[in-house]
Design a protein around this motif. Structure first.
Motif, PDB file in Angstrom:
ATOM      1  N   ASN A   1       0.855  -1.191   0.000  1.00 18.55           N
ATOM      2  CA  ASN A   1       0.000   0.000   0.000  1.00 18.55           C
ATOM      3  C   ASN A   1       0.896   1.247   0.000  1.00 18.55           C
ATOM      4  O   ASN A   1       1.371   1.686   1.036  1.00 18.55           O
ATOM      5  N   LEU A   2       1.120   1.802  -1.186  1.00 17.28           N
ATOM      6  CA  LEU A   2       1.991   2.957  -1.338  1.00 17.28           C
ATOM      7  C   LEU A   2       1.223   4.254  -1.067  1.00 17.28           C
ATOM      8  O   LEU A   2       0.090   4.416  -1.517  1.00 17.28           O
TER       9      LEU A   2
ATOM     10  N   VAL B   1      14.381   1.242  -1.968  1.00 19.41           N
ATOM     11  CA  VAL B   1      13.706   1.559  -3.227  1.00 19.41           C
ATOM     12  C   VAL B   1      14.408   2.675  -3.988  1.00 19.41           C
ATOM     13  O   VAL B   1      14.244   2.804  -5.207  1.00 19.41           O
ATOM     14  N   LYS B   2      15.205   3.492  -3.285  1.00 12.16           N
ATOM     15  CA  LYS B   2      15.882   4.588  -3.984  1.00 12.16           C
ATOM     16  C   LYS B   2      17.007   5.144  -3.117  1.00 12.16           C
ATOM     17  O   LYS B   2      16.876   5.204  -1.892  1.00 12.16           O
ATOM     18  N   HIS B   3      18.059   5.567  -3.801  1.00  9.71           N
ATOM     19  CA  HIS B   3      19.126   6.328  -3.142  1.00  9.71           C
ATOM     20  C   HIS B   3      19.203   7.694  -3.807  1.00  9.71           C
ATOM     21  O   HIS B   3      19.415   7.799  -5.014  1.00  9.71           O
ATOM     22  N   ILE B   4      19.014   8.724  -3.033  1.00  2.00           N
ATOM     23  CA  ILE B   4      18.972  10.080  -3.567  1.00  2.00           C
ATOM     24  C   ILE B   4      20.387  10.619  -3.662  1.00  2.00           C
ATOM     25  O   ILE B   4      21.123  10.656  -2.659  1.00  2.00           O
ATOM     26  N   GLN B   5      20.760  11.058  -4.863  1.00  2.00           N
ATOM     27  CA  GLN B   5      22.110  11.544  -5.095  1.00  2.00           C
ATOM     28  C   GLN B   5      22.263  13.015  -4.713  1.00  2.00           C
ATOM     29  O   GLN B   5      23.265  13.413  -4.130  1.00  2.00           O
ATOM     30  N   GLU B   6      21.256  13.807  -5.050  1.00  2.00           N
ATOM     31  CA  GLU B   6      21.360  15.244  -4.823  1.00  2.00           C
ATOM     32  C   GLU B   6      21.142  15.582  -3.347  1.00  2.00           C
ATOM     33  O   GLU B   6      20.467  14.860  -2.619  1.00  2.00           O
ATOM     34  N   GLY B   7      21.709  16.716  -2.937  1.00  2.00           N
ATOM     35  CA  GLY B   7      21.593  17.116  -1.550  1.00  2.00           C
ATOM     36  C   GLY B   7      20.599  18.227  -1.315  1.00  2.00           C
ATOM     37  O   GLY B   7      20.528  18.768  -0.211  1.00  2.00           O
ATOM     38  N   LYS B   8      19.827  18.572  -2.342  1.00  2.00           N
ATOM     39  CA  LYS B   8      18.863  19.661  -2.202  1.00  2.00           C
ATOM     40  C   LYS B   8      17.442  19.106  -2.172  1.00  2.00           C
ATOM     41  O   LYS B   8      17.198  17.953  -2.547  1.00  2.00           O
ATOM     42  N   SER B   9      16.527  19.956  -1.753  1.00  2.00           N
ATOM     43  CA  SER B   9      15.119  19.550  -1.694  1.00  2.00           C
ATOM     44  C   SER B   9      14.598  19.286  -3.100  1.00  2.00           C
ATOM     45  O   SER B   9      14.786  20.098  -4.009  1.00  2.00           O
TER      46      SER B   9
ATOM     47  N   VAL C   1       9.006  -1.006  -7.294  1.00  2.00           N
ATOM     48  CA  VAL C   1       8.946  -1.574  -5.949  1.00  2.00           C
ATOM     49  C   VAL C   1       8.564  -3.045  -6.009  1.00  2.00           C
ATOM     50  O   VAL C   1       9.157  -3.893  -5.321  1.00  2.00           O
ATOM     51  N   ILE C   2       7.589  -3.363  -6.832  1.00  2.00           N
ATOM     52  CA  ILE C   2       7.150  -4.759  -6.973  1.00  2.00           C
ATOM     53  C   ILE C   2       8.291  -5.622  -7.505  1.00  2.00           C
ATOM     54  O   ILE C   2       8.515  -6.747  -7.030  1.00  2.00           O
TER      55      ILE C   2
ATOM     56  N   VAL D   1       3.336 -10.074  -5.097  1.00  2.00           N
ATOM     57  CA  VAL D   1       2.986  -8.753  -4.581  1.00  2.00           C
ATOM     58  C   VAL D   1       1.614  -8.345  -5.096  1.00  2.00           C
ATOM     59  O   VAL D   1       1.341  -8.409  -6.295  1.00  2.00           O
ATOM     60  N   ASN D   2       0.761  -7.936  -4.183  1.00  2.00           N
ATOM     61  CA  ASN D   2      -0.571  -7.429  -4.511  1.00  2.00           C
ATOM     62  C   ASN D   2      -0.617  -5.943  -4.136  1.00  2.00           C
ATOM     63  O   ASN D   2      -0.662  -5.605  -2.962  1.00  2.00           O
ATOM     64  N   ASN D   3      -0.564  -5.098  -5.160  1.00  2.00           N
ATOM     65  CA  ASN D   3      -0.542  -3.657  -4.915  1.00  2.00           C
ATOM     66  C   ASN D   3      -1.962  -3.151  -4.667  1.00  2.00           C
ATOM     67  O   ASN D   3      -2.815  -3.203  -5.552  1.00  2.00           O
ATOM     68  N   VAL D   4      -2.211  -2.627  -3.467  1.00  2.00           N
ATOM     69  CA  VAL D   4      -3.526  -2.094  -3.113  1.00  2.00           C
ATOM     70  C   VAL D   4      -3.472  -0.573  -2.924  1.00  2.00           C
ATOM     71  O   VAL D   4      -4.440   0.018  -2.457  1.00  2.00           O
ATOM     72  N   GLY D   5      -2.341   0.016  -3.277  1.00  2.00           N
ATOM     73  CA  GLY D   5      -2.177   1.462  -3.116  1.00  2.00           C
ATOM     74  C   GLY D   5      -2.033   2.160  -4.451  1.00  2.00           C
ATOM     75  O   GLY D   5      -2.616   1.758  -5.457  1.00  2.00           O
TER      76      GLY D   5
END
Length: 211
Positions: free
Chosen positions: A11-12, A47-55, A65-66, A78-82
């Motif tokens: 559920n994302l 699920v992710k690695h953020i490279q940038e350091g800004k917002s 993700v699945i 995987v049953n996606n309900v989101g």
């Protein structure tokens, strides 16, 4: 002999604010599985690695993700309900600036107060409320008022109470548990922003010609 399939419910959330560069499933979604150990493993999948350091806001898809959850264990289904697409709102950790926050709050309060007061005064002048109250006072008492009357006082009190009842909020006190009109508008605003980000991401590098 193949292992028994294990269903994992995903559920994302539509948008999630994170402060760390490494983003895991547990940060952006809720996971349920009858196998507690498998559930814990799924929650810890990156699920992710953020490279940038800004917002910045990143639009991601549930398919990634699945794919990562199924790669964790061949028996996982995987049953996606989101949400199908979701947003990661990365905000780098910053020290709190209480003075600046209080200054912004005070500025917004002053602007709202002056704007509301100006709107009420212009309405009263346009509708000639004072003359209406004077005529009403004269009809009821038979004498012309010399100055402000109880009608103006009760009108002012009723206006303040009406605003409190309408917005369902005064300081930390609420009349009932319903969301206030301001909360509803803010939620609609956030939903519109999320939908626009997702739609714009889906239309990247696409030219639209209007004939």
């Amino acid at each position: 002999m193949s292992s028994t399939p294990k269903t994992v419910y995903l559920n994302l959330s539509e948008i999630t604010e994170v402060h760390e560069k490494d983003v895991f499933v547990k940060d952006v979604a809720k996971i349920y599985c009858s196998d507690t150990n498998l559930q814990n493993k799924c929650e810890c999948v990156k699920v992710k690695h953020i490279q940038e350091g800004k917002s910045k806001r990143y639009v991601e898809t549930a398919l990634d993700v699945i794919r990562k959850l199924e790669a964790l264990d061949p028996s996982v289904q995987v049953n996606n309900v989101g949400k199908v697409e979701y947003i990661i709102d990365y905000q780098p950790p910053k020290p709190p600036h209480y003075v600046w926050q209080w200054a912004k709050t005070a500025f917004v309060c002053v602007i709202c107060f002056c704007g509301a007061a100006f709107a009420i005064m212009t309405f009263n002048n346009d509708a000639n409320v004072r003359d209406v109250f004077q005529e009403l006072y004269k009809l009821v008492t038979g004498t012309a008022p010399e100055d402000f009357t109880i009608l103006e006082l009760m009108y002012s009190i009723g206006l303040a109470l009406g605003i409190i009842v309408f917005f369902n909020h005064f300081a930390s006190w609420k009349i009932n548990t319903d969301p206030t009109p301001l909360e509803v508008e803010m939620r609609l605003y956030e939903d519109n922003i999320s939908k626009t980000l997702i739609q714009n991401d889906g239309r990247k590098e696409q030219d639209i010609d209007i004939q």
